[in-house]
Design a protein around this motif. Sequence first.
Motif: not given
Length: 241
Positions: A22-26, A111-119
Amino acid sequence: MVARRQNILVADDDPVVREVVRRYLEHDGMTVTEAADGNVAMAALQNRGAGIDLAVLDVMMPRPDGIQICRTLRSEWRSDIPIILLTALAEEDDRVLGLEAGADDYVTKPFSPRELALRVASVLRRSGGRSAEDTSTLRDGVLEVRLDSQAVYVDHVPLELTAREFDLLAFFLAHTQRVYSREELLEQVWGWSFGDLSTVTVHIKRLRAKLGDRHRIETVWGRGYAWGRTDSPNEVAQNAD
Protein backbone atom coordinates in the motif's frame (compact mmCIF):
# COMPACT_ATOMS: atom_id res chain seq x y z
CA MET A 1 -11.01 18.44 -13.96
CA VAL A 2 -8.74 16.35 -11.73
CA ALA A 3 -8.30 12.80 -13.01
CA ARG A 4 -9.45 9.98 -10.77
CA ARG A 5 -6.63 8.18 -8.99
CA GLN A 6 -6.40 4.57 -10.04
CA ASN A 7 -7.67 2.17 -7.38
CA ILE A 8 -5.66 -1.01 -6.78
CA LEU A 9 -7.08 -3.94 -4.83
CA VAL A 10 -4.39 -5.62 -2.72
CA ALA A 11 -5.68 -8.94 -1.35
CA ASP A 12 -3.34 -10.85 0.98
CA ASP A 13 -3.87 -12.43 4.38
CA ASP A 14 -0.53 -11.04 5.61
CA PRO A 15 -1.11 -7.51 6.99
CA VAL A 16 2.59 -6.68 6.65
CA VAL A 17 2.51 -7.42 2.92
CA ARG A 18 -0.60 -5.31 2.47
CA GLU A 19 0.90 -2.40 4.41
CA VAL A 20 4.20 -2.39 2.51
CA VAL A 21 2.52 -2.70 -0.90
CA ARG A 22 0.00 0.00 0.00
CA ARG A 23 2.74 2.48 0.91
CA TYR A 24 4.60 1.91 -2.34
CA LEU A 25 1.49 2.20 -4.50
CA GLU A 26 0.26 5.30 -2.70
CA HIS A 27 3.70 6.82 -3.20
CA ASP A 28 3.09 6.32 -6.94
CA GLY A 29 -0.18 8.26 -6.69
CA MET A 30 -2.59 5.33 -6.54
CA THR A 31 -5.44 4.55 -4.17
CA VAL A 32 -5.38 1.15 -2.45
CA THR A 33 -8.28 -1.03 -1.31
CA GLU A 34 -7.14 -3.79 1.06
CA ALA A 35 -8.61 -7.26 1.54
CA ALA A 36 -7.48 -9.82 4.13
CA ASP A 37 -9.14 -12.81 2.44
CA GLY A 38 -10.83 -13.89 -0.74
CA ASN A 39 -14.38 -13.10 0.37
CA VAL A 40 -13.50 -9.47 1.12
CA ALA A 41 -11.67 -9.28 -2.21
CA MET A 42 -14.69 -10.64 -4.09
CA ALA A 43 -16.98 -8.13 -2.38
CA ALA A 44 -14.69 -5.27 -3.40
CA LEU A 45 -14.57 -6.50 -7.00
CA GLN A 46 -18.37 -6.81 -7.12
CA ASN A 47 -18.82 -3.28 -5.77
CA ARG A 48 -18.94 -1.11 -8.88
CA GLY A 49 -18.66 1.97 -6.70
CA ALA A 50 -15.21 0.86 -5.55
CA GLY A 51 -13.96 1.24 -9.12
CA ILE A 52 -11.15 -1.31 -8.91
CA ASP A 53 -8.71 -0.75 -11.80
CA LEU A 54 -6.37 -3.67 -11.07
CA ALA A 55 -6.28 -6.55 -8.58
CA VAL A 56 -3.20 -7.89 -6.82
CA LEU A 57 -4.22 -11.30 -5.45
CA ASP A 58 -2.33 -13.66 -3.16
CA VAL A 59 -2.47 -17.22 -4.48
CA MET A 60 -2.46 -18.75 -0.98
CA MET A 61 -4.95 -16.52 0.84
CA PRO A 62 -8.07 -18.20 2.30
CA ARG A 63 -11.72 -18.20 1.20
CA PRO A 64 -11.23 -18.29 -1.88
CA ASP A 65 -7.61 -18.11 -3.03
CA GLY A 66 -6.21 -15.87 -5.75
CA ILE A 67 -6.43 -18.43 -8.56
CA GLN A 68 -10.06 -19.22 -7.73
CA ILE A 69 -10.92 -15.52 -7.82
CA CYS A 70 -9.08 -15.17 -11.10
CA ARG A 71 -11.09 -18.01 -12.63
CA THR A 72 -14.34 -16.51 -11.35
CA LEU A 73 -13.52 -13.13 -12.85
CA ARG A 74 -12.57 -14.53 -16.22
CA SER A 75 -15.03 -17.43 -16.63
CA GLU A 76 -18.15 -16.44 -14.69
CA TRP A 77 -18.10 -12.65 -14.53
CA ARG A 78 -16.43 -12.20 -17.94
CA SER A 79 -14.34 -9.44 -16.41
CA ASP A 80 -11.18 -8.17 -18.11
CA ILE A 81 -9.87 -6.31 -15.05
CA PRO A 82 -6.07 -6.71 -14.98
CA ILE A 83 -4.85 -9.25 -12.41
CA ILE A 84 -1.40 -9.74 -10.86
CA LEU A 85 -0.93 -12.83 -8.71
CA LEU A 86 1.36 -12.99 -5.68
CA THR A 87 2.71 -16.48 -5.21
CA ALA A 88 5.17 -18.16 -2.89
CA LEU A 89 5.17 -21.22 -5.13
CA ALA A 90 8.46 -21.70 -6.92
CA GLU A 91 7.60 -24.42 -9.44
CA GLU A 92 7.01 -23.34 -13.02
CA ASP A 93 3.85 -25.48 -13.23
CA ASP A 94 2.30 -23.47 -10.41
CA ARG A 95 3.09 -20.18 -12.12
CA VAL A 96 1.67 -21.49 -15.37
CA LEU A 97 -1.53 -22.51 -13.52
CA GLY A 98 -2.06 -18.89 -12.49
CA LEU A 99 -1.49 -17.59 -15.99
CA GLU A 100 -3.83 -20.17 -17.46
CA ALA A 101 -6.50 -19.05 -14.97
CA GLY A 102 -6.39 -15.66 -16.70
CA ALA A 103 -3.82 -13.63 -14.77
CA ASP A 104 -1.99 -10.90 -16.67
CA ASP A 105 1.18 -11.16 -14.59
CA TYR A 106 2.58 -12.67 -11.40
CA VAL A 107 5.23 -11.82 -8.82
CA THR A 108 6.94 -14.51 -6.75
CA LYS A 109 7.36 -14.09 -3.00
CA PRO A 110 9.56 -12.87 -1.46
CA PHE A 111 9.38 -9.89 -3.79
CA SER A 112 10.62 -6.34 -4.02
CA PRO A 113 7.75 -3.89 -3.35
CA ARG A 114 9.28 -1.56 -5.92
CA GLU A 115 9.25 -4.34 -8.53
CA LEU A 116 5.58 -5.02 -7.79
CA ALA A 117 4.76 -1.30 -8.08
CA LEU A 118 6.51 -1.21 -11.45
CA ARG A 119 4.61 -4.30 -12.60
CA VAL A 120 1.32 -2.66 -11.55
CA ALA A 121 2.18 0.48 -13.53
CA SER A 122 3.19 -1.60 -16.55
CA VAL A 123 -0.02 -3.66 -16.60
CA LEU A 124 -2.17 -0.54 -16.11
CA ARG A 125 -0.36 1.20 -18.94
CA ARG A 126 -0.86 -1.77 -21.26
CA SER A 127 -4.51 -2.26 -20.34
CA GLY A 128 -5.65 1.34 -20.69
CA GLY A 129 -2.86 3.49 -21.91
CA ARG A 130 -3.41 3.63 -25.65
CA SER A 131 -3.49 7.05 -27.19
CA ALA A 132 -6.91 8.52 -27.87
CA GLU A 133 -5.61 9.31 -31.37
CA ASP A 134 -5.00 5.64 -32.06
CA THR A 135 -8.19 4.82 -33.97
CA SER A 136 -6.80 2.32 -36.42
CA THR A 137 -8.23 -1.13 -36.96
CA LEU A 138 -6.27 -4.27 -37.75
CA ARG A 139 -7.93 -6.97 -39.85
CA ASP A 140 -7.17 -10.48 -40.99
CA GLY A 141 -10.09 -12.07 -42.82
CA VAL A 142 -13.08 -12.12 -40.45
CA LEU A 143 -10.85 -11.13 -37.51
CA GLU A 144 -11.04 -7.43 -36.58
CA VAL A 145 -9.00 -5.70 -33.86
CA ARG A 146 -10.03 -2.14 -32.97
CA LEU A 147 -7.14 -0.41 -31.24
CA ASP A 148 -9.08 2.63 -30.02
CA SER A 149 -11.68 0.65 -28.07
CA GLN A 150 -9.50 -2.44 -27.51
CA ALA A 151 -12.26 -4.60 -28.96
CA VAL A 152 -11.90 -7.80 -30.97
CA TYR A 153 -14.53 -9.21 -33.33
CA VAL A 154 -14.70 -12.51 -35.19
CA ASP A 155 -17.35 -12.48 -37.92
CA HIS A 156 -18.74 -9.34 -36.21
CA VAL A 157 -19.15 -11.25 -32.93
CA PRO A 158 -17.21 -9.73 -29.99
CA LEU A 159 -14.43 -11.85 -28.50
CA GLU A 160 -13.42 -11.34 -24.87
CA LEU A 161 -9.67 -11.09 -24.29
CA THR A 162 -7.61 -9.98 -21.33
CA ALA A 163 -5.43 -6.89 -21.72
CA ARG A 164 -2.30 -8.95 -22.34
CA GLU A 165 -4.05 -11.23 -24.82
CA PHE A 166 -5.30 -8.17 -26.70
CA ASP A 167 -1.82 -6.65 -26.81
CA LEU A 168 -0.32 -9.92 -28.02
CA LEU A 169 -2.89 -10.30 -30.79
CA ALA A 170 -2.56 -6.67 -31.86
CA PHE A 171 1.22 -7.02 -31.97
CA PHE A 172 1.02 -10.10 -34.17
CA LEU A 173 -1.43 -8.48 -36.59
CA ALA A 174 0.75 -5.38 -36.82
CA HIS A 175 3.89 -7.46 -37.43
CA THR A 176 2.91 -10.30 -39.73
CA GLN A 177 5.27 -12.50 -41.72
CA ARG A 178 8.09 -12.21 -39.16
CA VAL A 179 9.28 -14.63 -36.50
CA TYR A 180 9.59 -13.34 -32.92
CA SER A 181 11.35 -15.25 -30.18
CA ARG A 182 9.78 -15.49 -26.73
CA GLU A 183 12.40 -13.06 -25.46
CA GLU A 184 11.44 -10.53 -28.13
CA LEU A 185 7.74 -10.92 -27.40
CA LEU A 186 8.37 -10.49 -23.68
CA GLU A 187 10.15 -7.22 -24.39
CA GLN A 188 7.84 -5.91 -27.12
CA VAL A 189 4.45 -6.87 -25.64
CA TRP A 190 5.11 -7.01 -21.90
CA GLY A 191 7.79 -4.32 -21.82
CA TRP A 192 10.14 -6.53 -19.81
CA SER A 193 13.85 -6.81 -20.56
CA PHE A 194 13.89 -10.12 -18.65
CA GLY A 195 11.37 -12.49 -17.12
CA ASP A 196 9.83 -15.98 -17.15
CA LEU A 197 9.46 -17.08 -20.77
CA SER A 198 6.61 -19.42 -19.83
CA THR A 199 4.50 -16.26 -19.51
CA VAL A 200 4.65 -15.91 -23.29
CA THR A 201 3.99 -19.61 -23.88
CA VAL A 202 0.85 -19.62 -21.74
CA HIS A 203 -0.56 -16.46 -23.33
CA ILE A 204 0.05 -17.91 -26.80
CA LYS A 205 -1.85 -21.03 -25.75
CA ARG A 206 -4.74 -18.99 -24.33
CA LEU A 207 -4.96 -16.80 -27.41
CA ARG A 208 -4.98 -19.79 -29.74
CA ALA A 209 -7.77 -21.41 -27.70
CA LYS A 210 -9.94 -18.29 -27.77
CA LEU A 211 -9.44 -17.65 -31.48
CA GLY A 212 -9.95 -21.31 -32.40
CA ASP A 213 -9.51 -21.98 -36.11
CA ARG A 214 -9.28 -18.22 -36.74
CA HIS A 215 -5.79 -18.01 -35.27
CA ARG A 216 -2.72 -18.02 -37.47
CA ILE A 217 -0.10 -18.14 -34.73
CA GLU A 218 2.52 -20.54 -35.96
CA THR A 219 5.44 -22.05 -34.09
CA VAL A 220 8.74 -21.89 -35.96
CA TRP A 221 10.88 -24.55 -34.35
CA GLY A 222 13.94 -23.25 -32.57
CA ARG A 223 13.09 -19.63 -33.38
CA GLY A 224 9.75 -18.52 -31.95
CA TYR A 225 6.29 -17.54 -33.18
CA ALA A 226 4.85 -15.79 -36.21
CA TRP A 227 1.43 -14.80 -37.53
CA GLY A 228 0.58 -16.34 -40.89
CA ARG A 229 4.02 -17.29 -42.15
CA THR A 230 4.35 -19.17 -45.41
CA ASP A 231 7.44 -21.28 -44.65
CA SER A 232 7.58 -24.93 -45.57
CA PRO A 233 5.39 -27.34 -43.58
CA ASN A 234 8.47 -29.04 -42.19
CA GLU A 235 9.58 -25.84 -40.44
CA VAL A 236 6.24 -24.70 -39.10
CA ALA A 237 4.06 -26.58 -36.61
CA GLN A 238 0.86 -24.59 -36.31
CA ASN A 239 -0.54 -26.04 -33.10
CA ALA A 240 2.65 -26.70 -31.18
CA ASP A 241 3.54 -24.89 -27.99
